[in-house]
Design a protein around this motif. Structure first.
Motif, short mmCIF file in Angstrom:
data_model
loop_
_atom_site.label_atom_id
_atom_site.label_comp_id
_atom_site.label_asym_id
_atom_site.label_seq_id
_atom_site.Cartn_x
_atom_site.Cartn_y
_atom_site.Cartn_z
N SER A 33 0.87 -1.29 -0.18
CA SER A 33 0.17 -0.02 -0.11
C SER A 33 0.73 1.24 0.05
O SER A 33 2.08 1.25 0.43
N ASP A 34 0.29 2.28 -0.28
CA ASP A 34 0.97 3.72 -0.44
C ASP A 34 1.36 4.07 1.12
O ASP A 34 2.29 4.84 1.05
N LYS A 35 0.71 3.48 1.97
CA LYS A 35 0.91 3.90 3.36
C LYS A 35 2.07 3.05 4.02
O LYS A 35 2.14 3.19 5.22
N ALA A 36 2.53 2.18 3.27
CA ALA A 36 3.60 1.37 3.98
C ALA A 36 4.97 1.92 4.36
O ALA A 36 5.24 2.81 3.66
N ASP A 37 5.13 1.31 5.25
CA ASP A 37 6.67 2.05 5.60
C ASP A 37 7.80 1.49 4.88
O ASP A 37 7.51 0.60 4.01
N LYS A 38 8.79 1.70 5.01
CA LYS A 38 10.17 1.60 4.16
C LYS A 38 10.36 -0.16 4.09
O LYS A 38 10.66 -0.52 3.19
N LEU A 39 10.30 -0.45 5.27
CA LEU A 39 10.63 -1.84 5.40
C LEU A 39 9.62 -2.72 4.86
O LEU A 39 9.67 -3.58 4.07
N SER A 40 8.28 -2.44 5.06
CA SER A 40 7.26 -3.19 4.33
C SER A 40 7.19 -2.91 2.70
O SER A 40 6.98 -3.77 1.96
N GLU A 41 7.40 -1.85 2.39
CA GLU A 41 7.79 -1.32 0.97
C GLU A 41 8.85 -2.31 0.42
O GLU A 41 8.51 -2.91 -0.61
N GLY A 42 9.98 -2.47 1.08
CA GLY A 42 10.63 -3.37 0.66
C GLY A 42 10.46 -4.95 0.55
O GLY A 42 10.79 -5.79 -0.62
N VAL A 43 9.74 -5.40 1.59
CA VAL A 43 9.08 -6.60 1.36
C VAL A 43 8.17 -6.75 0.03
O VAL A 43 8.43 -7.57 -0.50
N CYS A 44 7.26 -5.82 -0.15
CA CYS A 44 6.68 -5.80 -1.24
C CYS A 44 7.26 -5.96 -2.57
O CYS A 44 7.11 -6.97 -3.43
N TYR A 45 8.43 -4.87 -2.85
CA TYR A 45 9.01 -4.96 -4.07
C TYR A 45 10.07 -6.07 -4.27
O TYR A 45 10.04 -6.53 -5.30
N GLY A 46 10.61 -6.54 -3.19
CA GLY A 46 11.24 -7.79 -2.97
C GLY A 46 10.63 -9.13 -3.48
O GLY A 46 11.00 -9.72 -4.69
N TYR A 47 9.37 -9.14 -2.90
CA TYR A 47 8.65 -10.25 -3.33
C TYR A 47 8.11 -10.42 -4.51
O TYR A 47 8.30 -11.40 -5.69
N LEU A 48 7.67 -9.22 -5.20
CA LEU A 48 7.17 -9.19 -6.51
C LEU A 48 8.20 -9.41 -7.63
O LEU A 48 8.09 -9.80 -8.68
N ASN A 49 9.53 -8.71 -7.08
CA ASN A 49 10.64 -8.77 -8.21
C ASN A 49 11.13 -10.26 -8.28
O ASN A 49 11.49 -10.77 -9.33
N ALA A 50 10.93 -10.95 -7.07
CA ALA A 50 11.38 -12.33 -7.05
C ALA A 50 10.28 -13.27 -7.96
O ALA A 50 10.84 -14.18 -8.68
N MET A 51 9.09 -12.90 -7.81
CA MET A 51 8.03 -13.53 -8.64
C MET A 51 8.16 -13.44 -10.26
O MET A 51 8.37 -14.29 -10.82
N SER A 52 8.51 -12.16 -10.65
CA SER A 52 8.64 -11.73 -11.76
C SER A 52 9.89 -12.11 -12.58
O SER A 52 9.97 -13.08 -13.48
N ASP A 53 11.05 -12.15 -11.54
CA ASP A 53 12.51 -12.57 -12.04
C ASP A 53 12.50 -14.42 -12.26
O ASP A 53 13.16 -14.76 -13.14
N SER A 54 11.76 -15.01 -11.44
CA SER A 54 11.71 -16.42 -11.44
C SER A 54 10.80 -16.99 -12.68
O SER A 54 10.98 -18.13 -13.04
N SER A 55 10.26 -16.14 -13.30
CA SER A 55 9.27 -16.70 -14.36
C SER A 55 9.89 -16.13 -15.86
O SER A 55 9.62 -14.83 -16.29
N SER A 56 10.72 -16.69 -16.27
CA SER A 56 11.31 -16.44 -17.33
C SER A 56 11.71 -17.93 -18.28
O SER A 56 11.72 -19.02 -17.95
N GLY A 57 11.94 -17.66 -19.43
CA GLY A 57 12.20 -18.55 -20.69
C GLY A 57 10.93 -19.72 -20.76
O GLY A 57 9.88 -19.40 -20.81
#
Length: 112
Positions: A33-57
């Protein structure tokens, strides 16, 4: 930078204070959410990037749910797509975050 965010996300998700490794849609909705603190925001972006990066080829998607994230998509765009899907589908948020992220990305970017 992407690896640092992912490492931070994995560290936080296995922290006993956060209830173990299970992350559901309610948690992810809060962390992204837009109201998330920096740590929570890092969890969000890390989780989504991992999901996206793991799906290739030949390994596109997650658990049988296929998605083809555009090569030029960025972390903010991933976050916006997933957050909107979670916001529009609150009846599904009790399910595990990985399958919900896959559903959101498959709806936004189905494979040809």
């Amino acid at each position: 930078m992407k690896r640092l965010i992912l490492a931070l996300a994995m560290l936080v998700m296995v922290s006993p204070a956060w209830g173990g490794v299970y992350l559901d849609g309610n948690d992810l909705h809060l962390y992204c959410s837009d109201k998330a603190d920096k740590l929570s925001e890092g969890v969000c972006y890390g989780y989504l990037n991992a999901m996206s990066d793991s799906s290739s080829g030949d390994n596109r998607g997650f658990d049988g749910i296929k998605f083809c994230t555009p090569e030029l998509s960025n972390p903010r765009q991933l976050r916006d797509v997933v957050y909107k899907w979670l916001d529009d589908n609150p009846q599904h948020r009790h399910f595990d975050a990985a399958s919900l992220v896959a559903d959101a990305l498959a709806e936004a970017w189905p494979c040809p």
